[in-house]
Every structure is written in C-alpha cells, then in structure tokens.
Design a protein around this motif. Structure first.
Motif, PDB file in Angstrom:
ATOM      1  N   ALA A 109       0.576  -1.337   0.142  1.00 21.36           N
ATOM      2  CA  ALA A 109      -0.377   0.251   0.243  1.00 21.36           C
ATOM      3  C   ALA A 109       0.820   1.391   0.025  1.00 21.36           C
ATOM      4  CB  ALA A 109      -0.499  -0.013   1.804  1.00 21.36           C
ATOM      5  N   ASN A 110       1.994   1.546   0.739  1.00 26.00           N
ATOM      6  CA  ASN A 110       2.642   2.461   1.039  1.00 26.00           C
ATOM      7  C   ASN A 110       3.673   2.751  -0.301  1.00 26.00           C
ATOM      8  OD1 ASN A 110       2.312   3.763   3.441  1.00 26.00           O
ATOM      9  ND2 ASN A 110       3.007   1.739   4.505  1.00 26.00           N
ATOM     10  N   ASP A 111       4.071   1.356  -1.124  1.00 25.43           N
ATOM     11  CA  ASP A 111       5.395   1.545  -2.167  1.00 25.43           C
ATOM     12  C   ASP A 111       4.093   1.645  -3.433  1.00 25.43           C
ATOM     13  OD1 ASP A 111       7.066  -0.353  -1.384  1.00 25.43           O
ATOM     14  OD2 ASP A 111       6.350  -1.468  -2.412  1.00 25.43           O
ATOM     15  N   LEU A 112       1.978   1.547  -3.540  1.00 25.56           N
ATOM     16  CA  LEU A 112       1.475   2.288  -4.521  1.00 25.56           C
ATOM     17  C   LEU A 112       1.787   4.005  -3.664  1.00 25.56           C
ATOM     18  CD1 LEU A 112      -1.309  -0.631  -4.296  1.00 25.56           C
ATOM     19  CD2 LEU A 112       1.292  -0.290  -6.295  1.00 25.56           C
ATOM     20  N   LEU A 113       0.949   4.512  -2.467  1.00 23.06           N
ATOM     21  CA  LEU A 113       0.792   5.535  -2.312  1.00 23.06           C
ATOM     22  C   LEU A 113       2.198   6.544  -2.770  1.00 23.06           C
ATOM     23  CD1 LEU A 113      -0.608   5.369   1.113  1.00 23.06           C
ATOM     24  CD2 LEU A 113      -1.831   6.020  -0.304  1.00 23.06           C
ATOM     25  N   GLN A 114       3.418   5.734  -2.506  1.00 23.55           N
ATOM     26  CA  GLN A 114       4.307   6.747  -3.766  1.00 23.55           C
ATOM     27  C   GLN A 114       4.374   6.580  -4.758  1.00 23.55           C
ATOM     28  OE1 GLN A 114       7.925   4.924  -1.147  1.00 23.55           O
ATOM     29  NE2 GLN A 114       6.569   5.392   0.290  1.00 23.55           N
ATOM     30  N   THR A 115       3.646   5.771  -5.303  1.00 23.94           N
ATOM     31  CA  THR A 115       2.950   5.666  -7.134  1.00 23.94           C
ATOM     32  C   THR A 115       4.829   5.027  -7.368  1.00 23.94           C
ATOM     33  OG1 THR A 115       4.204   8.085  -7.581  1.00 23.94           O
ATOM     34  CG2 THR A 115       1.600   7.306  -7.552  1.00 23.94           C
ATOM     35  N   ASN A 116       5.319   4.171  -6.179  1.00 24.29           N
ATOM     36  CA  ASN A 116       6.675   3.290  -7.165  1.00 24.29           C
ATOM     37  C   ASN A 116       6.551   2.286  -7.427  1.00 24.29           C
ATOM     38  OD1 ASN A 116       9.398   2.473  -7.090  1.00 24.29           O
ATOM     39  ND2 ASN A 116       9.461   3.774  -5.115  1.00 24.29           N
ATOM     40  N   MET A 117       6.144   2.184  -8.601  1.00 23.34           N
ATOM     41  CA  MET A 117       5.553   0.951  -9.299  1.00 23.34           C
ATOM     42  C   MET A 117       6.627   0.008  -9.470  1.00 23.34           C
ATOM     43  SD  MET A 117       2.544   0.912  -9.516  1.00 23.34           S
ATOM     44  CE  MET A 117       1.392   2.828  -9.368  1.00 23.34           C
ATOM     45  N   ASN A 118       7.536   0.320  -9.278  1.00 22.94           N
ATOM     46  CA  ASN A 118       9.452  -0.517  -8.925  1.00 22.94           C
ATOM     47  C   ASN A 118       9.490  -1.618  -7.905  1.00 22.94           C
ATOM     48  OD1 ASN A 118      11.865  -1.989  -9.111  1.00 22.94           O
ATOM     49  ND2 ASN A 118      12.460  -0.112  -9.251  1.00 22.94           N
ATOM     50  N   ASN A 119       8.549  -0.585  -6.929  1.00 24.35           N
ATOM     51  CA  ASN A 119       9.430  -1.610  -5.533  1.00 24.35           C
ATOM     52  C   ASN A 119       7.637  -2.486  -4.931  1.00 24.35           C
ATOM     53  OD1 ASN A 119      11.509  -0.366  -4.416  1.00 24.35           O
ATOM     54  ND2 ASN A 119      10.283   1.184  -3.599  1.00 24.35           N
ATOM     55  N   ALA A 120       6.509  -1.442  -5.795  1.00 26.83           N
ATOM     56  CA  ALA A 120       5.555  -2.768  -6.152  1.00 26.83           C
ATOM     57  C   ALA A 120       5.131  -4.182  -6.356  1.00 26.83           C
ATOM     58  CB  ALA A 120       3.757  -1.694  -6.302  1.00 26.83           C
ATOM     59  N   GLY A 121       6.379  -3.806  -7.266  1.00 25.05           N
ATOM     60  CA  GLY A 121       5.852  -5.103  -8.019  1.00 25.05           C
ATOM     61  C   GLY A 121       6.468  -6.086  -7.165  1.00 25.05           C
ATOM     62  N   VAL A 122       8.126  -5.551  -6.627  1.00 21.42           N
ATOM     63  CA  VAL A 122       9.106  -6.557  -6.095  1.00 21.42           C
ATOM     64  C   VAL A 122       8.279  -7.017  -4.655  1.00 21.42           C
ATOM     65  CG1 VAL A 122      11.166  -6.140  -4.155  1.00 21.42           C
ATOM     66  CG2 VAL A 122      11.064  -4.832  -6.335  1.00 21.42           C
ATOM     67  N   THR A 123       7.703  -6.053  -3.843  1.00 22.12           N
ATOM     68  CA  THR A 123       7.137  -6.490  -2.958  1.00 22.12           C
ATOM     69  C   THR A 123       5.362  -7.842  -3.575  1.00 22.12           C
ATOM     70  OG1 THR A 123       7.246  -4.621  -1.735  1.00 22.12           O
ATOM     71  CG2 THR A 123       5.534  -5.163  -1.579  1.00 22.12           C
ATOM     72  N   PHE A 124       4.753  -7.351  -4.084  1.00 24.57           N
ATOM     73  CA  PHE A 124       4.302  -8.073  -4.822  1.00 24.57           C
ATOM     74  C   PHE A 124       4.931  -9.882  -5.176  1.00 24.57           C
ATOM     75  CE2 PHE A 124       1.263  -9.915  -7.752  1.00 24.57           C
ATOM     76  CZ  PHE A 124       0.080  -9.980  -6.560  1.00 24.57           C
ATOM     77  N   THR A 125       6.498  -9.834  -6.069  1.00 24.15           N
ATOM     78  CA  THR A 125       6.564 -10.346  -6.499  1.00 24.15           C
ATOM     79  C   THR A 125       7.181 -11.486  -5.103  1.00 24.15           C
ATOM     80  OG1 THR A 125       7.155  -9.755  -8.100  1.00 24.15           O
ATOM     81  CG2 THR A 125       8.208 -11.589  -8.618  1.00 24.15           C
ATOM     82  N   ASP A 153       7.031   1.742   4.892  1.00 20.77           N
ATOM     83  CA  ASP A 153       5.596   2.394   6.113  1.00 20.77           C
ATOM     84  C   ASP A 153       4.844   3.710   5.843  1.00 20.77           C
ATOM     85  OD1 ASP A 153       7.110   4.549   7.608  1.00 20.77           O
ATOM     86  OD2 ASP A 153       8.377   2.395   8.002  1.00 20.77           O
ATOM     87  N   PHE A 154       4.254   3.834   6.908  1.00 21.91           N
ATOM     88  CA  PHE A 154       3.413   5.237   6.194  1.00 21.91           C
ATOM     89  C   PHE A 154       4.792   6.590   6.500  1.00 21.91           C
ATOM     90  CE2 PHE A 154       0.171   8.336   5.763  1.00 21.91           C
ATOM     91  CZ  PHE A 154      -0.648   8.817   4.752  1.00 21.91           C
ATOM     92  N   GLY A 155       5.135   5.996   7.520  1.00 23.19           N
ATOM     93  CA  GLY A 155       5.754   7.091   7.770  1.00 23.19           C
ATOM     94  C   GLY A 155       6.721   7.682   7.089  1.00 23.19           C
ATOM     95  N   LYS A 156       7.593   6.879   5.987  1.00 21.59           N
ATOM     96  CA  LYS A 156       8.486   6.716   5.116  1.00 21.59           C
ATOM     97  C   LYS A 156       7.771   7.407   3.514  1.00 21.59           C
ATOM     98  CE  LYS A 156      11.952   2.877   5.681  1.00 21.59           C
ATOM     99  NZ  LYS A 156      11.587   1.607   5.274  1.00 21.59           N
ATOM    100  N   THR A 157       5.988   7.392   3.658  1.00 23.21           N
ATOM    101  CA  THR A 157       5.401   7.683   3.128  1.00 23.21           C
ATOM    102  C   THR A 157       5.132   9.274   3.278  1.00 23.21           C
ATOM    103  OG1 THR A 157       4.257   5.825   2.356  1.00 23.21           O
ATOM    104  CG2 THR A 157       3.046   8.036   1.251  1.00 23.21           C
ATOM    105  N   LEU A 158       5.468   9.532   4.180  1.00 23.82           N
ATOM    106  CA  LEU A 158       4.947  10.689   5.115  1.00 23.82           C
ATOM    107  C   LEU A 158       6.888  11.483   4.673  1.00 23.82           C
ATOM    108  CD1 LEU A 158       3.127  10.932   7.968  1.00 23.82           C
ATOM    109  CD2 LEU A 158       2.027  11.725   5.993  1.00 23.82           C
TER     110      LEU A 158
END
Lengths: 296, 218
Positions: A109-125, A153-158
C-alpha cells in the motif's frame, strides 16, 4: 540492523476502540506534564543544542520511558530470552520470515501511495514467491532469487511527501518515535493493514489472530536486540539520551537511504550508498593535532 | 652438501637498504592519495585486531591493554573526546580537561572491549573510500558474519594531516559512535545542573563499574 526499538508492530490495531482512548490519554499527559523550557535564543550554542536535541516534551518522555523499561524488564524481555534460548534458530527464522510476509499489504500500500511501481512489483512478487515456494511465508526464497526485501511504512510515505520528522516522542508501550512516524504507525495498523482495517470497521472476528501476531512480532523484534540493548544500557551514562540519539540516527539513516535509492532497481541497490550517511559525521576540522596523546 | 656463496649484486644491496629505510621511516609508501591512506589505516587496524582476537588464553587485563594500544595507535581519541564534550570543553578548567580526557579513554576502553571481543569470527571487507574534504575520508566497509547473516555496515571517518591518519568516528549501520556519545554526555551534564564536574562524577562511577564487570581490580 532493523529499527533499534522494541516496537510493538500493529499494537494499536489489537486494542479495540483503543485509538480514541489512546489519543485522549496522550492529550491528558501532554497537558499535565510541563514542557522543557527553551533556552534564551541569544545564547546561540545552548539554543543550537536545544534544537539539535529537539525534545520539548522531555520530562513526559522520560516518565514514559521509565514505564516502558519496567514493562520490558517484567514482561517482554523474559519472553524474548526464552524465545531465543529455547526455540531452535531455524524456527526463529521461519517465524521472522512469516511475520515479514504478513507485512506485505502495508508495504505494498505504501509503495503504491508513493506511486513507486518498481517497489510495488518487488513487494508483490516476493509475496507470491514466498507464499507458494516459501510455504506460506516461512521461507524466504524470493531473496535468493534476487527479489530483495525493502521495508516501507506510512512514516516513509510521509517523508517522501516532504513531511519532516518533528520532535522526539516516547510512546507508551511502543517506544521511541516522532509525530510523523507515530502518525504513520496509526495509519499502517488501522487503515492499511487489512486485518487492522477490519477491526477499525468494527469487525472483531480476527481479534485473536491480530493479538497473536502483535505479541509474536514484539517478542521476535526484542529477541534480535537482546545483547545490543543490554550493552547500550550498561555503557551509556544517560540511557534515555543514548536511546534517543540512537533511535533518531537509525531512523534518519533508514529513511534517507530509502528515499535516496527508491527508484533504483533492487539489484542495483547498495547496502551502502555513499550519499546519505555522511551528513551526520562530526566535523573535527577545528580540532588539534590528530595524534595528540592523551594525558597519562 | 656444497654451499654456493654468490656475491650480492650492488643493485639488490641498494634495494635492501632502500626498503629498510622505508620500513624504519614507518610511512606507507603506497599511500599516495588520502583515500588510499585511509583504507590502509582501516585495513591495518582490522589485521591487528584479528591477530589480537585470535590469541587465546589471554587474561582480561592483557586484552584490555592491547585494546588500549590499538585505540591509541589508530584513533584520534583526544580530538574525539573534545568534540564529544562540545561547547562544555571551553567551560572546563585545565584540571577538568585533563581528568576528562583520561577518563574518556578509560570509558571507551572498558566500555567497548567486550563488544570488540565479541567480534571474533567476522571479517572486515573494505569496499571503497571517498574524500569528504581536504582533511577527511570516509571508508566504507562491512562486517561479514560467519553464519551467513546480513553483513553489518560500518563506515569509518578518517582524518588526516600530512602523513598522520587517525579514525575520528565509526558509524555502525548509520549510527555514529561519536554523535551518540556527544548526545549522551551533553544530556548527562544537563541532568547534573550544567557543569562539567557533574559529568566527571558520573564518568568516574561508570568507569569503576565497567572495570568491576570485566573483573579488573581498581
């Protein structure tokens, strides 16, 4: 090293209706405890030190720290010792991996909130690989296959959104924090974590599950810092101040490193990026001869 | 058996004399850049420390004194001590400064010798070095752990002046040892009412306590 705290992940999610009560209690404590008074700004050095320490609620924070230490000595630490002594290391690793895998929704969720598809892909895989090949997350074959884990985490997103950490804050039970990361923790455990969200929406069906998970996470995290924490306690002159400094440096380093290389593909991420870590190094340029001997 | 004694050619004699000169001069001839010099310093410290840790059956006192030797040889203890005291250094009297620096060394030696001794079996891998400015270099390294755990990241800040290289800070996973000590000490002075003497009282007690822990008689 992970965060140098004996943090109870998702603790807030477990106590039903707790967030409002928790915030109310916090407000009461805020209002009754005095703030440490700021020095006169004309005394530049004292003022600079005050700002560097950035702990306006120090008297309250110290009081909470004492209570937390008591709870740690009486409850958490004994369990963590038993856990690390009696449970075979392979089991401990399995549980650690399993708990990491359960963090997937929050990280994703935080990867996505940061619109970081690269990280989101890694997390999902990683989740797919570790849940199947890794037998429900007990193993971590994803790392061996080149999908390196990152924490989010959301602290990092912030922080990515430009929010600064703010003053030091000692949270009851949870430990060292600051307004930004405390907010992040509330959002992570009550909204971004699916089980937490279910609880927030009033469904208590999974309460025993989240309680178990919270306790296990606390024990697992604490067991990893048994020796280090003892050493800091033994060698520091002011344990509170040493923990404050260590927590802050560690978290800053984590967040800086994360922000600095968040767009790099996982394979190119270095354990040691040259950039962020050099900021806090002491400047000894006005110091005397480097090899000046100490007095006998 | 017949021994053949060959005359030593003049140029190899010269080479021997030359290398002896270099050795006695004690200056690493290969340190042509500060980054190289700093890396050599950290590598040499790591080698000496490993040799020291591999010696078994040493008494606690002996180990502590070897550790003190390494500290004196490789670290800018005096500069670190002053920096850690920060703005209170100027407030301190000469007698207080002298006692502080001597207590500071004892505190580091007795406080860190255990952590140092625990590091056996690990290997220091030096990765690279960057020059921060005219006076200092950061050496990046990691401790490779035997169990295959994630390596621990260690950065060394090395100050240099001419041919003198000394470590001014060690950062473990991004946390600076000097910075942590500075916060700790400043807070101790605050709690004690803002004077250096209050820190000295706490330091004396702490050093005595750490010595007892190590089984060293005062």
């Amino acid at each position: 090293m992970e965060r140098m705290t004996f943090v109870v992940d998702g603790a807030m999610a477990t106590f039903r209706g707790a967030p409002t009560r928790f915030l109310a209690a916090l407000l009461v404590v805020f209002s009754i405890s005095g703030c440490a008074s700021a020095p006169d700004p004309s005394d530049t050095e004292a003022y600079a030190e005050y700002q560097e320490i950035n702990d306006p609620l120090e008297p309250m924070n110290r009081a909470i720290f004492q209570v937390n230490r008591g709870l740690d000595t009486l409850i958490l630490k004994p369990f963590a010792i038993m856990y690390s002594v009696f449970l075979p290391p392979a089991f401990q690793t399995g549980i650690h991996n399993f708990l990491n895998n359960l963090q997937t929704p929050v990280i994703l969720a935080n990867d996505l909130l940061q619109t970081n598809m690269n990280n989101a892909g890694v997390t999902f895989t990683r989740f797919l690989i570790n849940t199947t090949l890794g037998v429900g997350g007990l193993g971590d074959p994803a790392t061996e296959l080149g999908w390196q884990r990152h924490e989010d985490d959301f602290g990092k997103t912030l922080a990515v959104w430009g929010v600064g950490e703010g003053p030091y804050l000692m949270l009851p039970v949870i430990g060292p924090s600051n307004p930004r990361d405390a907010t992040g923790r509330v959002v992570d455990s009550l909204i971004l974590d699916p089980i937490g969200l279910l609880g927030t929406l009033g469904n208590d069906a999974l309460f025993p599950y989240s309680m178990t998970r919270t306790v296990l996470t606390a024990v697992d995290t604490r067991s990893r810092f048994l020796d280090e924490f003892d050493e800091v306690e033994k060698t520091s002159l002011d344990f509170y101040a040493a923990v404050r400094s260590l927590y802050r440096q560690n978290r800053r380093n984590d967040v800086d490193k994360f922000i600095y290389q968040r767009w790099k593909p996982a394979s190119e991420r270095e354990e040691q990026p040259a950039e962020p870590a050099t900021t806090d190094f002491p400047d000894m340029s006005d110091m005397p001869e480097l090899d000046e001997p100490l007095p006998e | 058996m017949r021994r053949v004694i060959r005359p030593v050619p003049a140029f190899s004699l010269l080479a021997i004399v030359f290398s002896l000169l270099l050795l006695t001069h004690g200056k690493p001839a290969w340190a042509d850049t500060p980054a190289q010099g700093a890396q050599d310093l950290v590598r040499s410290l790591s080698d000496e420390a490993t040799a020291l840790l591999n010696k078994t059956g040493e008494s606690s006192e002996k180990r502590v004194e070897s550790f003190r030797g390494l500290l004196r040889q490789y670290f800018a203890s005096s500069a670190i001590g002053r920096w850690v005291l920060g703005r209170y250094w100027r407030q301190a009297s000469d007698a207080e400064r002298k006692e502080y620096l001597s207590l500071f060394e004892d505190y580091i030696v007795y406080g860190y010798v255990k952590r140092f001794s625990d590091y056996s079996g690990e290997q220091l891998k030096i990765l690279r070095a960057t020059e921060n400015d005219q006076r200092s270099v950061t050496v990046f390294s990691e401790f490779i752990r035997p169990g295959g755990d994630k390596p621990i990241r260690v950065d060394w800040r090395v100050g240099h002046k001419g041919d003198t290289y000394r470590i001014t800070d060690v950062m473990v996973e991004g946390t600076s040892l000097s910075q942590t000590l500075r916060s700790d000490f400043a807070s101790t002075i605050h709690q004690g009412g803002g004077n250096v003497e209050s820190l000295l009282i706490v330091l004396r007690e702490k050093v005595a306590e750490l010595k007892i822990d190590l089984g060293i008689s005062a």
